[in-house]
Motif scaffolding. Sequence first.
Motif, PDB file in Angstrom:
ATOM      1  N   MET A  82       0.694  -1.270  -0.092  1.00 39.42           N
ATOM      2  CA  MET A  82      -0.336   0.183   0.211  1.00 39.42           C
ATOM      3  C   MET A  82       0.810   1.344  -0.229  1.00 39.42           C
ATOM      4  N   ARG A  83       1.760   1.297   0.684  1.00 36.53           N
ATOM      5  CA  ARG A  83       2.771   2.507   0.923  1.00 36.53           C
ATOM      6  C   ARG A  83       3.363   3.179  -0.562  1.00 36.53           C
ATOM      7  N   LEU A  84       3.896   1.902  -1.185  1.00 38.09           N
ATOM      8  CA  LEU A  84       5.140   1.547  -2.619  1.00 38.09           C
ATOM      9  C   LEU A  84       3.838   2.366  -3.380  1.00 38.09           C
ATOM     10  N   ALA A  85       2.591   1.920  -3.119  1.00 37.95           N
ATOM     11  CA  ALA A  85       1.575   2.726  -3.793  1.00 37.95           C
ATOM     12  C   ALA A  85       0.968   3.706  -4.100  1.00 37.95           C
ATOM     13  N   LEU A  86       0.603   4.427  -2.875  1.00 38.62           N
ATOM     14  CA  LEU A  86       0.694   5.802  -2.784  1.00 38.62           C
ATOM     15  C   LEU A  86       1.727   6.676  -2.670  1.00 38.62           C
ATOM     16  N   SER A  87       2.869   6.118  -2.411  1.00 39.03           N
ATOM     17  CA  SER A  87       4.430   6.695  -3.129  1.00 39.03           C
ATOM     18  C   SER A  87       4.136   6.700  -4.803  1.00 39.03           C
ATOM     19  N   HIS A  88       4.471   5.741  -5.441  1.00 37.85           N
ATOM     20  CA  HIS A  88       4.154   5.857  -6.529  1.00 37.85           C
ATOM     21  C   HIS A  88       3.210   6.393  -7.792  1.00 37.85           C
ATOM     22  N   GLY A  89       1.749   6.655  -6.172  1.00 37.73           N
ATOM     23  CA  GLY A  89       0.972   7.597  -7.620  1.00 37.73           C
ATOM     24  C   GLY A  89       1.099   9.195  -6.867  1.00 37.73           C
ATOM     25  N   GLY A  90       2.125   9.427  -5.482  1.00 38.18           N
ATOM     26  CA  GLY A  90       1.717  10.593  -5.213  1.00 38.18           C
ATOM     27  C   GLY A  90       1.077  11.447  -4.370  1.00 38.18           C
ATOM     28  N   VAL A  91       0.175  10.149  -3.332  1.00 34.82           N
ATOM     29  CA  VAL A  91      -0.767  10.373  -3.034  1.00 34.82           C
ATOM     30  C   VAL A  91      -0.644  10.328  -1.111  1.00 34.82           C
TER      31      VAL A  91
END
Length: 403
Positions: free
Chosen positions: A277-286
């Motif tokens: 989840m952290r990777l997904a958020l970081s990747h999306g800048g959210v």
Amino acid sequence: MSKSGRVFITGYGIITSIGKNAEENLQSLVDQRHGYGDIDILKTAHSHDLRCCEIKITDEELRRLSGGTGSGLTRTTLLGLTALREAVHHAGLSAQDLTKSGLLSSTTTGGIREFEHDFFNILDLERHGDFEQFADTAIPGDHSERLASQVGIHNYVATLSTACSSAANAIMQGAALIRSGRLECALCGGSEALSKFTINGFNALMILDNEHCRPFDATRRGLNLGEGAAYLVLESEARVERLKKKPLAVLAGAGNANDAYHPTASSPDGTGALKAMRLALSHGGVDAADVNYVNAHGTATENNDLSEGTGLKRLFADNLPPFNSTKPYTGHTLAAAGSIEAVYSILALQHGMVWPSLNFNTPIPELGIRPVTKLERNMSIRNVLSNSFGFGGNTSSLLISAV
């Protein structure tokens, strides 16, 4: 992520036990109508004691529905073709568009349903008959090649099989190919049919519930299996702008991790879930605070729900957004779960709705968290996390955002 790197979702197709297309699936979610019940189409000794979410359409009917032609088309392939054709139509892709597109499809057991039925005939080299068309269908990649052939995709074809995170990883990989410039359009998802192999295997693991599953409930005892397929059409920003297409959503980010804790169990402290989840958020800048809804993996097994719930609490602390599990509706569709629930996430964005997590009554004592238990309408949803976690600790999370 820079603007030039955005990947848009321009279409989707889906078939599950609660509907043979996206419109029917949406209506079933709104009506809180599930597909759980006896197994009627697959012939198994467990048809009444290990109830599943089976699609009540015969293979012959699926062939007509999907428009499949030729031999060797397994139920997995026919389900996939039904969803894939809807996605192609929804995105307005032409035959010429498809020749330049890629297909990334996922499954866990491919056409093993037909293979197990004809196993002894196939072993006997002196016997010949119609069963020979299924001799190679247990190979997971067989369904992808047949799907691609049916719709005219020859540019790029790949199969992903990472257990229950497979379709999410197919979507993630398709987006990566678009960002790298190798593809402008990718059709990504997964397909899964019920089989004796799957039912008996999960029964041997003692993680099936002979009652309707209860994700994130203190009384949960296991999952219900299901079958289905779903595909997303991903297109590059350059292609969308050139063709003046109106995208449905943005695949803003994605994350994949592996906690390597156990061959089948998730880490009890939610390490893999949290990292994905952290990777997904970081990747999306959210930021986590900007997530409006989480479509949880939520299998209703003792281990998964505790692990995922712990990961959610570690990520969101006291600001956990509305979350649910849609598996009581469709069952756990294994490799197809990630794309089926990605479609549900897009529907949530489009309609401002979150569907109730069926059968929930009592929070898990260690967590104290509650999924959504009634239909929520008129919600402002901009960012959705869709989680898909597989055996071996392979955890994936997709960040799907409004355009």
